[in-house]
Motif scaffolding. Structure first.
Motif, PDB file in Angstrom:
ATOM      1  N   LEU A 227      27.478  36.108  23.550  1.00 26.23           N
ATOM      2  CA  LEU A 227      27.654  35.633  24.914  1.00 26.23           C
ATOM      3  C   LEU A 227      26.312  35.092  25.384  1.00 26.23           C
ATOM      4  CD1 LEU A 227      29.741  38.715  25.977  1.00 26.23           C
ATOM      5  CD2 LEU A 227      30.601  36.360  25.931  1.00 26.23           C
ATOM      6  N   GLY A 228      26.275  33.816  25.745  1.00 31.83           N
ATOM      7  CA  GLY A 228      25.004  33.154  26.009  1.00 31.83           C
ATOM      8  C   GLY A 228      24.637  33.087  27.476  1.00 31.83           C
ATOM      9  N   PRO A 229      23.417  32.645  27.781  1.00 34.22           N
ATOM     10  CA  PRO A 229      22.980  32.497  29.167  1.00 34.22           C
ATOM     11  C   PRO A 229      23.916  31.576  29.954  1.00 34.22           C
ATOM     12  CG  PRO A 229      21.133  32.252  27.664  1.00 34.22           C
ATOM     13  CD  PRO A 229      22.367  32.264  26.821  1.00 34.22           C
ATOM     14  N   GLY A 230      24.333  32.033  31.113  1.00 32.29           N
ATOM     15  CA  GLY A 230      25.245  31.258  31.940  1.00 32.29           C
ATOM     16  C   GLY A 230      26.705  31.460  31.618  1.00 32.29           C
ATOM     17  N   ASP A 231      27.019  32.124  30.504  1.00 28.57           N
ATOM     18  CA  ASP A 231      28.416  32.428  30.187  1.00 28.57           C
ATOM     19  C   ASP A 231      28.960  33.458  31.167  1.00 28.57           C
ATOM     20  OD1 ASP A 231      28.294  30.692  28.069  1.00 28.57           O
ATOM     21  OD2 ASP A 231      28.329  32.229  26.514  1.00 28.57           O
ATOM     22  N   VAL A 232      30.278  33.435  31.334  1.00 29.07           N
ATOM     23  CA  VAL A 232      30.949  34.341  32.261  1.00 29.07           C
ATOM     24  C   VAL A 232      32.092  35.029  31.530  1.00 29.07           C
ATOM     25  CG1 VAL A 232      32.129  34.563  34.486  1.00 29.07           C
ATOM     26  CG2 VAL A 232      30.396  32.776  34.170  1.00 29.07           C
ATOM     27  N   LEU A 233      32.180  36.339  31.658  1.00 25.04           N
ATOM     28  CA  LEU A 233      33.294  37.104  31.108  1.00 25.04           C
ATOM     29  C   LEU A 233      34.120  37.642  32.264  1.00 25.04           C
ATOM     30  CD1 LEU A 233      34.740  38.312  28.622  1.00 25.04           C
ATOM     31  CD2 LEU A 233      33.271  40.338  28.883  1.00 25.04           C
ATOM     32  N   LEU A 234      35.356  37.130  32.404  1.00 26.65           N
ATOM     33  CA  LEU A 234      36.265  37.601  33.448  1.00 26.65           C
ATOM     34  C   LEU A 234      36.874  38.920  32.995  1.00 26.65           C
ATOM     35  CD1 LEU A 234      38.075  34.228  34.258  1.00 26.65           C
ATOM     36  CD2 LEU A 234      35.906  35.114  35.161  1.00 26.65           C
ATOM     37  N   LEU A 235      36.782  39.930  33.842  1.00 30.77           N
ATOM     38  CA  LEU A 235      37.111  41.297  33.420  1.00 30.77           C
ATOM     39  C   LEU A 235      38.591  41.633  33.462  1.00 30.77           C
ATOM     40  CD1 LEU A 235      34.130  43.172  35.109  1.00 30.77           C
ATOM     41  CD2 LEU A 235      34.351  42.410  32.733  1.00 30.77           C
ATOM     42  N   GLY A 236      39.416  40.768  34.038  1.00 30.88           N
ATOM     43  CA  GLY A 236      40.848  41.024  34.060  1.00 30.88           C
ATOM     44  C   GLY A 236      41.423  40.863  35.451  1.00 30.88           C
ATOM     45  N   THR A 237      42.712  40.477  35.526  1.00 33.89           N
ATOM     46  CA  THR A 237      43.380  40.269  36.815  1.00 33.89           C
ATOM     47  C   THR A 237      44.507  41.275  36.995  1.00 33.89           C
ATOM     48  OG1 THR A 237      44.883  38.655  35.810  1.00 33.89           O
ATOM     49  CG2 THR A 237      42.874  37.805  36.841  1.00 33.89           C
ATOM     50  N   PRO A 238      44.796  41.657  38.233  1.00 31.69           N
ATOM     51  CA  PRO A 238      45.962  42.506  38.490  1.00 31.69           C
ATOM     52  C   PRO A 238      47.256  41.806  38.095  1.00 31.69           C
ATOM     53  CG  PRO A 238      44.482  42.470  40.387  1.00 31.69           C
ATOM     54  CD  PRO A 238      44.027  41.388  39.454  1.00 31.69           C
ATOM     55  N   GLN A 239      48.277  42.589  37.814  1.00 28.76           N
ATOM     56  CA  GLN A 239      49.562  42.004  37.457  1.00 28.76           C
ATOM     57  C   GLN A 239      50.147  41.214  38.628  1.00 28.76           C
ATOM     58  OE1 GLN A 239      51.054  41.522  34.782  1.00 28.76           O
ATOM     59  NE2 GLN A 239      53.139  41.002  35.367  1.00 28.76           N
ATOM     60  N   ALA A 240      49.982  41.710  39.851  1.00 26.63           N
ATOM     61  CA  ALA A 240      50.492  41.012  41.029  1.00 26.63           C
ATOM     62  C   ALA A 240      49.591  39.824  41.346  1.00 26.63           C
ATOM     63  CB  ALA A 240      50.555  41.957  42.221  1.00 26.63           C
ATOM     64  N   ALA A 241      50.165  38.632  41.285  1.00 28.70           N
ATOM     65  CA  ALA A 241      49.412  37.410  41.563  1.00 28.70           C
ATOM     66  C   ALA A 241      50.277  36.521  42.456  1.00 28.70           C
ATOM     67  CB  ALA A 241      49.041  36.684  40.271  1.00 28.70           C
ATOM     68  N   PRO A 242      49.975  36.416  43.739  1.00 26.58           N
ATOM     69  CA  PRO A 242      50.795  35.606  44.638  1.00 26.58           C
ATOM     70  C   PRO A 242      50.767  34.133  44.259  1.00 26.58           C
ATOM     71  CG  PRO A 242      48.757  36.262  45.713  1.00 26.58           C
ATOM     72  CD  PRO A 242      48.816  37.009  44.426  1.00 26.58           C
ATOM     73  N   LEU A 243      51.796  33.411  44.660  1.00 30.35           N
ATOM     74  CA  LEU A 243      51.923  31.997  44.335  1.00 30.35           C
ATOM     75  C   LEU A 243      51.470  31.145  45.515  1.00 30.35           C
ATOM     76  CD1 LEU A 243      55.398  31.916  42.538  1.00 30.35           C
ATOM     77  CD2 LEU A 243      53.116  32.148  41.529  1.00 30.35           C
TER      78      LEU A 243
END
Length: 271
Positions: A227-243
């Protein structure tokens, strides 16, 4: 009155924390003080509301996302994970990539293609790296972090994680980054507490726990890739995601990190 206002600003400034950002009108600003809960920022000594500042992207590296790393999402997909041909939940991180075309600063507009009626609004925390991180253990995994950023992780609604999700997650503007990266010493992402509004009405709020805590998640991913400088790791989203649909305005908040805002439009149409 002026003295009262200055006293209040002084109290807010004392509550502020260190963050990193790129306001468009002050391109050389990097480190600054922010008060995420109130949406205040101090630039060149001037107290401003974050909503009044035009922000550039705070990070420009590769963005990776973790699937099945929130308890609600993993529970929702548990029956499919144990069914043939898999037979058991994945032992290693399940990743997807959000390429550069998906990146959008807060305050931007997401233009949906004609085949997308609505977009699902996922909320998450992004771990932003300041130096290369590779083959580390959980105890040292966060040493290479710059900090954390609030992220709107958008996707076309779907119920299948077992195919490469590029068509649903890699569309233009589908990764909306918050205005700043909060220094890792000032934010502890043990729990995701969030709220999402659509057209000013609260669509959902909640508290989410990670399956793999951030340090464990970073170590698990860095075990097989750098994982390099400036990279981003998204840790996860909740199952509920409004539209959200075209001609709607979306805002989300993550406790400790601040607010992300964007508009939704139909491609080729002005808002």
């Amino acid at each position: 009155m002026r003295a009262d206002r200055m006293a209040k600003e002084d109290v807010a400034r004392r509550r502020s924390i260190r963050a990193y950002a790129r306001p468009v009108r002050q391109p050389l600003v990097w480190a600054l003080d922010v008060e995420p809960e109130e949406g205040r920022v101090w630039i060149d000594g001037e107290a401003l509301w974050a909503a009044d500042v035009v922000w550039d992207l705070p990070a420009r590296g590769t963005v990776y996302g973790l699937l099945l790393n929130t308890e609600s999402q993993r529970a929702a997909f548990q029956p499919k994970m144990t069914a043939p041909p898999y037979g058991a939940p994945p032992a290693h991180p399940v990743l997807y990539v959000k390429p550069p075309n998906t990146l959008l600063p807060t305050g931007g507009t997401v233009a949906l293609d004609p085949d997308v009626a609505a977009v699902a609004v996922g909320v998450t925390v992004g771990a932003v790296f300041r130096r290369p991180v590779s083959r580390v253990d959980a105890q040292t995994a966060e040493d290479g972090l710059l900090g954390y950023v609030a992220v709107a992780d958008l996707f076309v609604p779907h119920d299948d994680f077992f195919r490469p999700p590029f068509r649903t997650r890699a569309r233009d503007g589908f990764t909306v980054l918050g205005p700043w990266i909060v220094d890792r010493a000032a934010f502890f992402p043990d729990v995701l507490r969030y709220r999402i509004w659509i057209d000013g009405r609260k669509a959902t709020e909640g508290e989410e726990r990670w399956v793999r805590p951030p340090a464990d998640a970073i170590a698990a991913v860095a075990a097989f890739m750098t994982l390099g400088p400036g990279d981003v790791l998204l840790l996860g989203t909740p199952q509920a995601a409004p539209l959200a649909q075209p001609d709607q305005a979306v805002a989300l908040e993550v406790d400790g990190l601040g607010r992300v805002e964007f508009a939704v439009a139909r491609r080729g149409e002005g808002r």
